[in-house]
Motif scaffolding. Structure first.
Motif, PDB file in Angstrom:
ATOM      1  N   SER A   2      -0.427   1.465   0.287  1.00 49.67           N
ATOM      2  CA  SER A   2       0.081   1.254  -1.073  1.00 49.67           C
ATOM      3  C   SER A   2       1.594   1.374  -1.091  1.00 49.67           C
ATOM      4  O   SER A   2       2.188   2.059  -0.248  1.00 49.67           O
ATOM      5  N   ASP A   3       2.220   0.717  -2.071  1.00 53.54           N
ATOM      6  CA  ASP A   3       3.673   0.751  -2.157  1.00 53.54           C
ATOM      7  C   ASP A   3       4.132   1.961  -2.980  1.00 53.54           C
ATOM      8  O   ASP A   3       3.329   2.816  -3.364  1.00 53.54           O
ATOM      9  N   ALA A   4       5.427   2.022  -3.278  1.00 56.57           N
ATOM     10  CA  ALA A   4       5.988   3.175  -3.986  1.00 56.57           C
ATOM     11  C   ALA A   4       5.397   3.342  -5.380  1.00 56.57           C
ATOM     12  O   ALA A   4       5.374   4.446  -5.928  1.00 56.57           O
ATOM     13  N   ASN A   5       4.899   2.245  -5.957  1.00 51.17           N
ATOM     14  CA  ASN A   5       4.315   2.311  -7.290  1.00 51.17           C
ATOM     15  C   ASN A   5       2.804   2.553  -7.264  1.00 51.17           C
ATOM     16  O   ASN A   5       2.148   2.523  -8.305  1.00 51.17           O
ATOM     17  N   VAL A  61      -1.167  -2.890  -0.877  1.00 53.34           N
ATOM     18  CA  VAL A  61      -0.389  -3.896  -0.141  1.00 53.34           C
ATOM     19  C   VAL A  61      -1.362  -4.699   0.712  1.00 53.34           C
ATOM     20  O   VAL A  61      -1.839  -4.220   1.746  1.00 53.34           O
TER      21      VAL A  61
END
Length: 470
Positions: free
Chosen positions: A358-361, A365
């Motif tokens: 998962s990304d920073a938010n 992904v």
């Protein structure tokens, strides 16, 4: 002693060696396990890869005992560390819910598929070989990668018996027929079947993975045709008079119907719900237990109904399935803690790896799911690896099929496609290797095959990433 007896003895020894622990009602949570528990799994992988090269005589005569030794090296310390109940639960869980269903289906497809004989003779020209690979790729989604591989590998062997340069044909056969071809239906490959059992609709892979499937298949078939054309031009093979083309016909029709029965049982297990039953302390769906019994009955029916002369003419032997049965019993046991650690997600020892999904938010992904599920499926069995990432992505089939469609497609393609990256990524890979070698042909070593995959498949999967998962 047979490997089953060795593994059972190892399990019993594990129980006896752990003093005074109560029988556990469940396994040890993956969050409690360190990466040190992956050592037996790494050990069996290295044994499969290196011992045929450096201790071939020892390996070929004792691979079952060696594999059982690695399984015991996990079970015995596990019993000492967590108690006999936890060790027994882990052993029973793997055997009852994972290994027995796996080997029952595999044995049924191997036996029935090996009883279908294509009479006549094909001549292994580049065009004919490419057509056979294309046919097998299509059949893989209709009758499973194992079924398609068992039906076609012997005709491919016979068609190319007069040629000297042919290893590439068997390698591409594994790429296409034993792996990528099975990506369009739940019947095709075990990961998609497990998704089907968890609520993914039957034709979802057909409609959502077709672009990825077609891209890989067209490129691989075109590349194979170029390689085989170059090999043919260099070799300039002369077809012996005894190997002139003959009209094709099918014998062993009873086995064709038995393969159809296997497919019907697989599909039925996804729709029929009969509750659960307890086997050795493990809760198994009743329909799945009945399916295992039916696979056994189909296997016996194929043995009884197929004349020995037909199997002999087909070059059929039991060695390949016995080798897979022995090695994968130990592989399933040794990879259990690895899958548990991955299943623990951010709470486990592989938290850093899981965090990449998962990304920073917090958004998933897709390309990371594709590569992580794929790389791990190259060495772990691709079916449980699929489930690990399916659960990491939320585990809700209805949501994944709609809002999370790209992530589910990435997990599905990673598990199915990249099972082709090593001999142990998907069981048919090892079976094809064993059958080819039983027929006196050479196959690449464990690392040699991975070199083929690295040169051919990895660039292809990079292209798939940019086309579909960015």
């Amino acid at each position: 002693m047979r490997v089953g007896g060795v593994l059972a003895a190892a399990g019993c020894a594990a129980l006896l060696l752990a003093p005074g622990a109560a029988w556990a009602a469940g396994g040890v949570p993956g969050a409690q396990l360190s990466l040190a528990w992956s050592v037996p799994f790494v050990g069996i992988l290295l044994s499969i890869a290196l011992m045929p090269l450096f201790a071939g005589h020892l390996w070929h005569h004792h691979y079952g005992k060696i594999a059982a030794g690695w399984a015991a090296l996990f079970l015995v310390p596990f019993a000492l560390a967590y108690g006999p109940g936890a060790a027994w639960w882990q052993f029973a869980h793997v055997m009852v819910l994972e290994y027995v269903p796996f080997i029952a289906l595999l044995a049924a497809l191997y036996t029935a598929g090996g009883g279908v004989l294509l009479r006549g003779r094909l001549i292994g020209t580049p065009a004919v070989n490419t057509a056979l690979l294309a046919l097998g790729t299509v059949l893989a989604s209709l009758m499973g990668t194992t079924g398609a591989a068992m039906v076609l590998i012997r005709p491919v062997l016979r068609a190319n018996s007069f040629r000297r340069t042919k290893t590439h044909t068997f390698v591409f056969f594994i790429f296409l027929v034993a792996n990528i071809g099975g990506s369009l239906t739940p019947v095709g490959d075990p990961p998609l079947y497990l998704g089907f059992l968890r609520g993914v609709s039957f034709f979802w892979p057909t409609t959502h993975l077709f672009g990825e499937f077609l891209t890989c298949v067209v490129i691989l078939l075109a590349l194979y045709w170029v390689l085989d054309t170059i090999a043919w031009a260099r070799e300039k093979p002369v077809v012996p008079a005894s190997e002139r083309p003959e009209p094709l016909s099918i014998e062993g029709w009873v086995n064709v119907w038995l393969v159809g029965a296997i497919v019907a049982v697989v599909i039925a297990m996804g729709y029929v719900k009969l509750g659960t039953l307890s086997i050795l302390g493990q809760e198994m769906a009743t329909e799945r237990a009945l399916g295992i019994l039916l696979f056994g009955a189909i296997t016996l029916a194929s043995v009884k109904a197929t004349p020995a002369a037909l199997r002999e003419a087909n070059g059929f032997a039991w060695g390949a399935i016995l080798e897979v049965a022995k090695l994968f019993a130990a592989i399933f046991i040794c990879m259990a803690p690895v899958l548990a650690i991955l299943g623990a997600g951010r709470d486990g020892a592989a938290a850093g790896l899981v965090a990449l999904t998962s990304d920073a938010n917090g958004a998933p992904v897709p390309w990371v799911y594709f590569w992580l599920s794929g790389v791990l499926s190259s060495f772990l069995d691709n079916a449980p690896t699929y489930i690990v990432f399916f659960e990491l992505a939320g585990g809700d089939a209805a949501k994944l099929m709609t809002d999370g469609a790209l992530v589910l497609a990435a997990i599905s393609c990673g598990a199915v496609f990249m099972g082709a990256n090593s001999y142990i990524g998907n069981a048919p890979n090892f079976m094809v290797k064993a059958i080819v070698e039983e027929n006196g042909e050479r196959m690449p070593s464990f690392f040699g095959y991975m070199a083929w995959a690295g040169i051919v498949l990895i660039p292809l999967f990079v292209l798939v990433t940019f086309l579909f998962f960015r």
